[in-house]
Design a protein around this motif. Sequence first.
Motif, PDB file in Angstrom:
ATOM      1  N   LEU A  97       0.814  -1.213   0.000  1.00 30.23           N
ATOM      2  CA  LEU A  97       0.000   0.000   0.000  1.00 30.23           C
ATOM      3  C   LEU A  97       0.853   1.270   0.000  1.00 30.23           C
ATOM      4  O   LEU A  97       0.563   2.217  -0.725  1.00 30.23           O
ATOM      5  CB  LEU A  97      -0.942   0.008   1.202  1.00 30.23           C
ATOM      6  CG  LEU A  97      -2.018  -1.074   1.193  1.00 30.23           C
ATOM      7  CD1 LEU A  97      -2.780  -1.056   2.510  1.00 30.23           C
ATOM      8  CD2 LEU A  97      -2.958  -0.883   0.025  1.00 30.23           C
TER       9      LEU A  97
ATOM     10  N   GLY B 182     -10.015   1.547  -1.534  1.00 30.78           N
ATOM     11  CA  GLY B 182      -9.401   0.363  -0.941  1.00 30.78           C
ATOM     12  C   GLY B 182     -10.435  -0.699  -0.629  1.00 30.78           C
ATOM     13  O   GLY B 182     -11.522  -0.386  -0.155  1.00 30.78           O
TER      14      GLY B 182
ATOM     15  N   SER C 294      -6.211  -0.666   3.844  1.00 32.40           N
ATOM     16  CA  SER C 294      -6.028   0.379   2.840  1.00 32.40           C
ATOM     17  C   SER C 294      -6.734   1.661   3.251  1.00 32.40           C
ATOM     18  O   SER C 294      -6.208   2.756   3.045  1.00 32.40           O
ATOM     19  CB  SER C 294      -6.497  -0.090   1.461  1.00 32.40           C
ATOM     20  OG  SER C 294      -7.870  -0.391   1.471  1.00 32.40           O
TER      21      SER C 294
END
Length: 166
Positions: free
Chosen positions: A101, A117, A122
């Motif tokens: 990420l 995400g 995320s």
Amino acid sequence: MKPRYAAHGLAAMALMLCCGGAAAADLLQLKAAFIYRFAQLTQWPPPPAREFTYCVAGDAALQEALRAVAQNGAHIVTLSEPQRAGQCQLLVLGSGVRGDLRRWQEALGDDPVLIVGETPESFRSGAVIGLVIEPDGLAFRINQTESRRRGLAISYQMLKLAREVR
């Protein structure tokens, strides 16, 4: 053509929020529908002269579902490396890129990219929108601070439907 705010589809999005129990294929289509609507309900700064590009990293099945939902021949690409993320207006970070990420976010810098995400990590790590599977269906969370930092304006209608706005 760049998506702009759109009031249409909000009732459908609200209906999707309330109704759970979808099979895996239905859930994939539901995610794709949400992502498509996110683009319609977000305003970008004046765009360069190019077509709107949806990018998907770490979830090939979602890319195909998004292709089925998107209209007018939207440009949808799969990314495997963060260096190409600058071509995107909307980037979906699937569970397949969970460990990378930070690399994706560093590659984007402050670019006006709507990052969606698919994992709780995320969203906590700086995605603008986090899709969350809950017992009663699919929901989303919005990081308004991150959207503003990227120069994106999320419609008020979408903010009202979000499970959480921070």
